[in-house]
Design an enzyme around this catalytic site. Structure first.
Site, PDB file in Angstrom:
ATOM      1  N   LYS A  14      12.394   9.543 -65.031  1.00  0.00           N
ATOM      2  CA  LYS A  14      13.597   8.844 -65.320  1.00  0.00           C
ATOM      3  C   LYS A  14      14.122   8.968 -66.644  1.00  0.00           C
ATOM      4  CE  LYS A  14      12.327   4.854 -63.866  1.00  0.00           C
ATOM      5  NZ  LYS A  14      10.961   4.958 -63.854  1.00  0.00           N
ATOM      6  N   ARG A  89      15.011  -3.689 -60.416  1.00  0.00           N
ATOM      7  CA  ARG A  89      13.581  -3.560 -59.801  1.00  0.00           C
ATOM      8  C   ARG A  89      13.258  -4.440 -58.661  1.00  0.00           C
ATOM      9  NH1 ARG A  89       9.292  -2.113 -64.075  1.00  0.00           N
ATOM     10  NH2 ARG A  89      10.588  -0.873 -65.526  1.00  0.00           N
ATOM     11  N   ARG A 128       1.294  10.981 -71.555  1.00  0.00           N
ATOM     12  CA  ARG A 128       2.362  10.332 -72.345  1.00  0.00           C
ATOM     13  C   ARG A 128       1.633   9.241 -73.044  1.00  0.00           C
ATOM     14  NH1 ARG A 128       7.131   7.105 -69.491  1.00  0.00           N
ATOM     15  NH2 ARG A 128       5.744   5.241 -69.568  1.00  0.00           N
ATOM     16  N   ARG A 134       2.095   3.332 -76.321  1.00  0.00           N
ATOM     17  CA  ARG A 134       2.299   2.202 -75.139  1.00  0.00           C
ATOM     18  C   ARG A 134       1.093   1.767 -74.885  1.00  0.00           C
ATOM     19  NH1 ARG A 134       7.306   2.891 -71.324  1.00  0.00           N
ATOM     20  NH2 ARG A 134       6.015   1.091 -70.366  1.00  0.00           N
ATOM     21  N   ARG A 146       0.802  -0.624 -62.246  1.00  0.00           N
ATOM     22  CA  ARG A 146       2.260  -0.810 -62.567  1.00  0.00           C
ATOM     23  C   ARG A 146       2.961   0.054 -61.270  1.00  0.00           C
ATOM     24  NH1 ARG A 146       2.484   2.392 -68.003  1.00  0.00           N
ATOM     25  NH2 ARG A 146       4.689   2.414 -67.357  1.00  0.00           N
TER      26      ARG A 146
END
Length: 207
Positions: A14, A89, A128, A134, A146
């Site tokens: 995204k 969401r 990533r 993160r 998640r």
């Protein structure tokens, strides 16, 4: 005003596609993740609460997210449109977004969902995590949680937009440019349809 909801699980691409669409259509990018991380960086009370939830792979409460989005809309009233990345969401958030946009005399044009399998998502996010810093990108258990949260709660939003004839699913695996071209085609189709609606209404009144 052109408002696009770009949808998909964590790691679906995204963010990458959002940046390309922003440049193409001159849109304001509204990413709840970015908004929340900004709060975290500033060390606000909201940021500290959000960080704890995000690190555990949980969703931030609706009222907090909706409040941030409403504030962002008010700050950008002259925008050509918005691209919503990671929001809404939940169905409740989707309904609240419709209400917020109605107050600003606009609406969601379409929702585009990037579909990617769980194993590919885990692979992408772990990769990533090597550079993002993160915590939730560096733990496979949290990543899978998640994705599970997305599948059990967030994916229901697709049905909400499908009911409005605004939902489109695209394969999120492939060349970035090819996926981008497909997204643009869908957006342009909705823009053309919206442009025809006022004209059709005028013809009906004149008749």
């Amino acid at each position: 005003m052109l408002n696009i909801v770009l949808f998909g699980p964590p790691g679906a691409g995204k963010g990458t596609q959002s940046q390309k669409l922003i440049a193409q259509y001159n849109l304001v990018h509204l990413s709840t993740g970015d908004l929340l991380r900004a709060q975290i960086a500033e060390g606000t009370e909201l940021g500290l609460k959000a960080k704890k939830l995000m690190d555990e792979g949980l969703l931030v409460p609706d009222e907090v997210v909706i409040g941030m989005i409403g504030h962002a809309l008010s700050k950008n009233q002259q925008a050509a449109g918005f691209i919503f990345d990671g929001f809404p969401r939940t169905v409740a958030q989707a309904e609240s977004l419709d209400q917020l946009l109605t107050q600003h005399n606009t609406k969601v044009a379409c929702m585009i969902a990037l579909e990617v399998g769980e194993e590919e998502l885990v692979k992408r996010l772990l990769e990533r995590g090597k550079t993002s810093g993160r915590v939730d990108d560096q733990d496979e258990t949290k990543i899978r949680r998640r994705v599970q949260v997305y599948n059990t709660e967030t994916a229901q939003v697709a049905g909400y937009y499908a009911g409005q004839q605004k939902f489109h699913a695209l394969n999120g695996i492939g060349e970035i440019e090819a996926i981008y071209t497909q997204i643009c085609t869908l957006i342009d189709q909705h823009k053309a349809a919206d442009a025809e609606t006022p004209a059709a209404a005028t013809r009906e009144v004149q008749a």
